[in-house]
Design an enzyme around this catalytic site. Structure first.
Site, PDB file in Angstrom:
ATOM      1  N   ASN A   1      17.095 -30.413   4.381  1.00  0.00           N
ATOM      2  CA  ASN A   1      16.919 -30.488   2.705  1.00  0.00           C
ATOM      3  C   ASN A   1      15.728 -30.671   2.297  1.00  0.00           C
ATOM      4  OD1 ASN A   1      17.133 -31.604   0.179  1.00  0.00           O
ATOM      5  ND2 ASN A   1      19.334 -31.354   0.359  1.00  0.00           N
TER       6      ASN A   1
ATOM      7  N   ARG B   1      18.783 -28.598  -9.334  1.00  0.00           N
ATOM      8  CA  ARG B   1      19.695 -29.239 -10.511  1.00  0.00           C
ATOM      9  C   ARG B   1      19.604 -28.939 -11.768  1.00  0.00           C
ATOM     10  NH1 ARG B   1      21.802 -34.267  -8.616  1.00  0.00           N
ATOM     11  NH2 ARG B   1      21.891 -34.594 -10.989  1.00  0.00           N
TER      12      ARG B   1
ATOM     13  N   ARG C   1      15.396 -32.274 -11.580  1.00  0.00           N
ATOM     14  CA  ARG C   1      14.635 -33.538 -11.412  1.00  0.00           C
ATOM     15  C   ARG C   1      13.692 -33.393 -10.093  1.00  0.00           C
ATOM     16  NH1 ARG C   1      19.274 -37.618  -9.423  1.00  0.00           N
ATOM     17  NH2 ARG C   1      20.020 -37.262 -11.603  1.00  0.00           N
TER      18      ARG C   1
ATOM     19  N   GLU D   1      22.063 -25.301  -2.918  1.00  0.00           N
ATOM     20  CA  GLU D   1      23.313 -26.251  -3.437  1.00  0.00           C
ATOM     21  C   GLU D   1      22.975 -26.029  -4.881  1.00  0.00           C
ATOM     22  OE1 GLU D   1      22.234 -30.013  -2.069  1.00  0.00           O
ATOM     23  OE2 GLU D   1      22.522 -29.768  -0.102  1.00  0.00           O
TER      24      GLU D   1
ATOM     25  N   THR E   1      36.761 -39.380  -5.137  1.00  0.00           N
ATOM     26  CA  THR E   1      36.302 -40.861  -5.387  1.00  0.00           C
ATOM     27  C   THR E   1      34.958 -41.006  -4.501  1.00  0.00           C
ATOM     28  OG1 THR E   1      37.927 -40.550  -3.603  1.00  0.00           O
ATOM     29  CG2 THR E   1      38.697 -41.586  -5.539  1.00  0.00           C
TER      30      THR E   1
ATOM     31  N   GLU F   1      31.588 -27.901   3.465  1.00  0.00           N
ATOM     32  CA  GLU F   1      30.487 -29.034   3.893  1.00  0.00           C
ATOM     33  C   GLU F   1      31.214 -30.326   3.703  1.00  0.00           C
ATOM     34  OE1 GLU F   1      26.235 -28.590   3.399  1.00  0.00           O
ATOM     35  OE2 GLU F   1      26.188 -30.872   3.198  1.00  0.00           O
TER      36      GLU F   1
ATOM     37  N   HIS G   1      24.858 -35.476   4.310  1.00  0.00           N
ATOM     38  CA  HIS G   1      24.705 -36.500   3.227  1.00  0.00           C
ATOM     39  C   HIS G   1      24.813 -37.902   3.882  1.00  0.00           C
ATOM     40  CE1 HIS G   1      24.428 -38.876  -0.590  1.00  0.00           C
ATOM     41  NE2 HIS G   1      24.344 -37.877  -1.038  1.00  0.00           N
TER      42      HIS G   1
HETATM   43  N1  PXP Z   1      24.525 -31.620   1.916  1.00  0.00           N
HETATM   44  C1  PXP Z   1      24.687 -31.964   0.335  1.00  0.00           C
HETATM   45  C2  PXP Z   1      25.681 -31.027  -0.177  1.00  0.00           C
HETATM   46  C3  PXP Z   1      23.896 -32.663  -0.631  1.00  0.00           C
HETATM   47  O1  PXP Z   1      23.917 -32.762  -1.806  1.00  0.00           O
HETATM   48  C4  PXP Z   1      22.814 -33.642   0.062  1.00  0.00           C
HETATM   49  C5  PXP Z   1      21.902 -34.444  -0.963  1.00  0.00           C
HETATM   50  O2  PXP Z   1      21.146 -33.498  -1.578  1.00  0.00           O
HETATM   51  C6  PXP Z   1      22.623 -33.365   1.332  1.00  0.00           C
HETATM   52  C7  PXP Z   1      23.454 -32.582   2.119  1.00  0.00           C
HETATM   53  C8  PXP Z   1      21.763 -34.363   2.131  1.00  0.00           C
HETATM   54  O3  PXP Z   1      21.645 -35.559   2.002  1.00  0.00           O
HETATM   55  P1  PXP Z   1      20.613 -36.669   2.473  1.00  0.00           P
HETATM   56  O4  PXP Z   1      19.405 -36.607   1.592  1.00  0.00           O
HETATM   57  O5  PXP Z   1      21.367 -38.055   2.255  1.00  0.00           O
HETATM   58  O6  PXP Z   1      20.498 -36.027   4.011  1.00  0.00           O
END
Ligand code: PXP
Length: 244
Positions: free
Chosen positions: A7, A45, A49, A70, A101, A151, A189
């Site tokens: 990402n 988004r 941003r 995403e 939550t 995911e 994430h």
């Molecule tokens: N997966 C999803 C659905 C996300 O929204 C994000 C954050 O944008 C990530 C993965 C990647 O998270 P991180 O930047 O904490 O590795």
């Protein structure tokens, strides 16, 4: 071998801090591919941003792996994706009321809307995954709306600093239920070089999407090496000799 989606949102975050055109997330994506990324992920988004429309459109044309977009569950974004044709879409919450939550999409509470968006996108040959908490009711709802995959939100697991076994077990149970329901299982994430191995070892998970920790490492050592180091860890997680 587990796939690594990189990402690059936060390369754009640094660019937007100055409002000029560097650093370029598209250039970062191409270097990530050279480092072994199996896909590129961006979140367009509503508030723009970090990632901009221009970035997504250039990525669509330039990357050689797959593009995972995403996006929020809105009619505007469904139209946008229908035109752009990313390989994958991951539906994520953007507004507080869409959150569960821990922070995943509340598919249970918005079933009709999620189903409508999923069907519209999959009707255009875009694979849809839903970003949900490791909660069995949410996973079941993902199956019911006909998504290609889930995911699993790994944020809670990542927030624990010492013994994460309970949170890992929750993810393992959710992943195994998703698989039994015929869903493809991804995770993401908060994953980083220190916490990724136990998640990468879950056999049901076939893709991890990682952003912040790779971009942070890339600032220090370069994108290609930062991605390569993460790929090595994933390789280690799936190698037969790995005992850890
Ligand atoms: N997966 C999803 C659905 C996300 O929204 C994000 C954050 O944008 C990530 C993965 C990647 O998270 P991180 O930047 O904490 O590795």
């Amino acid at each position: 071998m587990i796939r690594l989606g990189v990402n690059v949102d936060h390369v754009a975050t640094v660019r937007q801090a100055r409002g000029i055109d560097i650093p370029d997330p598209v250039e970062a994506a191409l270097l990530a591919e050279q480092g072994g990324a199996d896909g590129i992920t961006v979140h367009l988004r509503e508030d723009r941003r970090h990632i901009q429309d221009r970035d997504v459109e250039l990525l669509r044309r330039k990357i050689r792996t797959k593009l995972n977009l995403e996006m929020a569950v809105t009619a505007e974004m469904v139209r946008y994706a229908g035109k752009l044709r990313p390989d994958d879409v991951c539906l994520v919450p953007e507004r507080r009321e869409e959150l569960t939550t821990e922070g995943g999409l509340d598919v249970l509470a918005h079933k009709a809307r999620v189903q409508e968006a999923t069907e519209a996108l999959q009707g255009k040959n875009i694979r849809v995954t839903l970003f949900v908490d490791p909660d069995e009711r949410q996973i079941e709802a993902c199956g019911e709306v006909g998504a290609h995959g889930v995911e699993i939100h790994t944020g809670r697991y990542c927030n624990v600093l010492d013994d994460r076994s309970r949170e890992r077990e929750e993810i393992a149970r959710a992943a195994s239920l998703a698989r039994r329901l015929g869903l493809e299982v991804h995770g993401g994430h908060g994953l980083n070089y220190e916490n990724v191995l136990p998640i990468a070892r879950l056999p049901e998970i076939i893709e991890l999407n990682i952003g912040h920790s790779i971009v942070a490492r890339a600032i220090m050592v370069g994108m290609e090496r930062a991605v390569n180091e993460m790929k090595e860890l994933l390789r280690k997680a799936r190698s037969k000799s790995f005992e850890g």
